[in-house]
Design an enzyme around this catalytic site. Sequence first.
Site, PDB file in Angstrom:
ATOM      1  N   SER A  83       0.818  -1.214   0.000  1.00  0.00           N
ATOM      2  CA  SER A  83       0.000   0.000   0.000  1.00  0.00           C
ATOM      3  C   SER A  83       0.851   1.265   0.000  1.00  0.00           C
ATOM      4  O   SER A  83       2.005   1.260   0.437  1.00  0.00           O
ATOM      5  CB  SER A  83      -0.908   0.038   1.227  1.00  0.00           C
ATOM      6  OG  SER A  83      -1.576  -1.184   1.379  1.00  0.00           O
TER       7      SER A  83
HETATM    8  N1  SAH Z   1      -0.420  -4.439   4.097  1.00  0.00           N
HETATM    9  C1  SAH Z   1       0.160  -4.965   2.922  1.00  0.00           C
HETATM   10  C2  SAH Z   1      -0.708  -4.720   1.722  1.00  0.00           C
HETATM   11  C3  SAH Z   1      -0.914  -5.963   0.954  1.00  0.00           C
HETATM   12  S1  SAH Z   1      -2.161  -5.909  -0.265  1.00  0.00           S
HETATM   13  C4  SAH Z   1       1.562  -4.378   2.734  1.00  0.00           C
HETATM   14  O1  SAH Z   1       1.888  -3.444   3.444  1.00  0.00           O
HETATM   15  O2  SAH Z   1       2.317  -4.890   1.908  1.00  0.00           O
HETATM   16  C5  SAH Z   1      -3.409  -6.891   0.460  1.00  0.00           C
HETATM   17  C6  SAH Z   1      -3.088  -8.316   0.729  1.00  0.00           C
HETATM   18  O3  SAH Z   1      -4.284  -8.919   1.200  1.00  0.00           O
HETATM   19  C7  SAH Z   1      -2.670  -9.137  -0.464  1.00  0.00           C
HETATM   20  O4  SAH Z   1      -1.401  -9.643  -0.241  1.00  0.00           O
HETATM   21  C8  SAH Z   1      -3.718 -10.250  -0.526  1.00  0.00           C
HETATM   22  O5  SAH Z   1      -3.166 -11.494  -0.898  1.00  0.00           O
HETATM   23  C9  SAH Z   1      -4.240 -10.292   0.893  1.00  0.00           C
HETATM   24  N2  SAH Z   1      -5.557 -10.882   1.069  1.00  0.00           N
HETATM   25  C10 SAH Z   1      -6.638 -10.798   0.272  1.00  0.00           C
HETATM   26  N3  SAH Z   1      -7.659 -11.491   0.811  1.00  0.00           N
HETATM   27  C11 SAH Z   1      -7.197 -12.040   1.968  1.00  0.00           C
HETATM   28  C12 SAH Z   1      -7.777 -12.861   2.966  1.00  0.00           C
HETATM   29  N4  SAH Z   1      -9.018 -13.277   2.875  1.00  0.00           N
HETATM   30  N5  SAH Z   1      -7.014 -13.215   3.998  1.00  0.00           N
HETATM   31  C13 SAH Z   1      -5.734 -12.815   4.108  1.00  0.00           C
HETATM   32  N6  SAH Z   1      -5.137 -12.037   3.198  1.00  0.00           N
HETATM   33  C14 SAH Z   1      -5.862 -11.640   2.132  1.00  0.00           C
END
Ligand code: SAH
Length: 653
Positions: free
Chosen positions: A62
């Site tokens: 993000s």
């Molecule tokens: N906070 C993260 C942002 C990652 S983007 C950072 O700082 O890098 C969001 C993430 O949510 C993705 O990696 C995706 O795989 C995950 N995601 C989507 N649905 C999910 C679920 N049901 N449970 C766990 N993770 C999930």
Amino acid sequence: MPDLAALRERMVEEQLRGRGIADRRLLDAFRAVPRELFVPEAERDFAYADGPLPIAAGQTISQPYIVALMIEAARVRPGARVLEIGAGSGYAAAVLSRIADQVVAVERHAELAAAARERLAALGYGNVRVVAADGSAGLPDEGPFEAILAAASGRHVPQALVDQLAVGGILVMPLGEPDTVQTLVKVTRTSETDTEREDLGPVRFVPLIGEEGWREPAGADPLPALIAAAAEPLPDLASAAFGAVFDRFGDARVVLLGEASHGTSEFYRARAAITRRLIEEHGFSIVAVEADWPDAATIDRYVRHRARREGEDAAFERFPTWMWRNEEVDAFIRWLRRRNEGRAYEAMAGFYGLDLYNLGGSIRAVLDFLAEADPEAAKLAKRRYACLAPWSRDPAAYGRLAISEGYGRCEAGAVQMLKALLDRRMDCLGEECDEWLDAAANARLIANAERYYRVMYEGAAESWNLRDTHMFETLCQILDAKGPGAKAVVWAHNSHVGNARFTEMGEVREEVNIGQLAKQKFGEQARLIGFGTHTGTVAAADDWDEPMAVKQVRPSLPDSYERMCHDAGVPRFLLDLRQERIPAELEQALMRPRLERFIGVIYRPETERWSHYAEATLPRQFDAWVWFDETEAVRPLAGEQRPGDDATYPFGL
Ligand code: SAH
């Protein structure tokens, strides 16, 4: 390498404090976490850019400001236990861990979870635990939490998450459909039974996929698998087997070899390997490159053991020098010289330039030639070129002046000279013919360059078309001069080689190029071969006349042809796109126009999408596509200039 600590501080100041994030603990947490360790290596230079970045598994890390906004909204404090859903790279969890007591981060992609776990451990952040699981309903056994943050956009606020909040706890999560503008909501558990909800504004996140979220997207793109099935893995670049893969194009009259940047080592080395094979096994004797005629002529004298011209400049001394003065080209022309050694002059392979930028070099070459061949004509030539000569260092200034005056005052002299030389062209023998060809090509360059710099101010398409037409005509003249059996290899950028009709250039801007003109004239006797890469390094400048730098190439954009090739998972391959060879299903899947990346001598990663991508229809643009998943920058020749030192001729380095 940029100063990452300074960039981090600037990120905190400009992106966070500058936008109203004031909590000192929060700002300090962002100062503490090295974001560059959470992004793919190729994105490191952009770690502190003001936006999200791609990570593995098609996910994103993000934007820093959004992470800060969410942590601030959730009022995360020392002593708290926090749940993050969607750990991704682990960056937000790392920032949270610098404030809260304990952080549990859930990630559904096991490979991302493992990588995040490793990073956090390496940094010694012992108070974060990464769980690989569907976190859309939270972790019921682990509550209650003072704060829950979701980094992926859900369908609704799951009751299970509310139940895992401590009384007074806050849940912050985006809600809304994938690929739309979503809403960031804040839910506060005000008592055992009550909640309060507040909207924090529009955001964009990847979807929360799972039991309480969205369904897995139906069938991913089939293209990577189709590419993988048709891809012919390529041998090592250094192996003789590499060139042999291209024997199938040996019966063409012209083989055009592209490149996706002007500064990638693999593209040069691959073209050298293919060209060597075409020369040795298939009777090619012309190597014509996207370089200025007079500079290439210096190289040609070297590779064909011709006499050096007195007072001749070293080749390729002007920007962008690394495009030809590099170890890869140097190795190739030394090979060409050895290969030609001891052969009859007619059987030697020559090296020619198609481009028209070195106006000064061409004027000098014509005058030098005539001074020997016909001193009277040389005097006249000097008078005719006197108008242009003062502008040869800055022909663009001539173009500007000509526009404001409304006519090209040097046009007549340049055209008369060309005509005079063409009329005079008589019977000649062997090397003598090359001197005439050289003079005529230079005279043509001068006449076209005079027009080129004028129309440059009328429109990009006009000057582009003039230049590519000039390059194609130069190619045809060399072919003509060498007789009916002559065969040529061309080295030029993909933008000149791939048939322009099937790209944005041709469709939107009516630009033509060498590839299109070659197809129109030679049909199947012209073969157009494109080259591509996903990531790595490239030699390029920030702007025209700026110094060269080795820059990181950003991983290719989702949905681009490059990304499809990357996802095919074959590090180095040839895709034969000819209609009789390509599997029908693959062709159909490739026919939907997609983005393709074009890096020239300038690379602007900050505005990459707009500066370097254009739409194309790959199977019509090229006859074949050569892929190197990861590539490195071309190696410029180093050293001081030592004119007259034979060991360093023809580059004069
Ligand atoms: N906070 C993260 C942002 C990652 S983007 C950072 O700082 O890098 C969001 C993430 O949510 C993705 O990696 C995706 O795989 C995950 N995601 C989507 N649905 C999910 C679920 N049901 N449970 C766990 N993770 C999930």
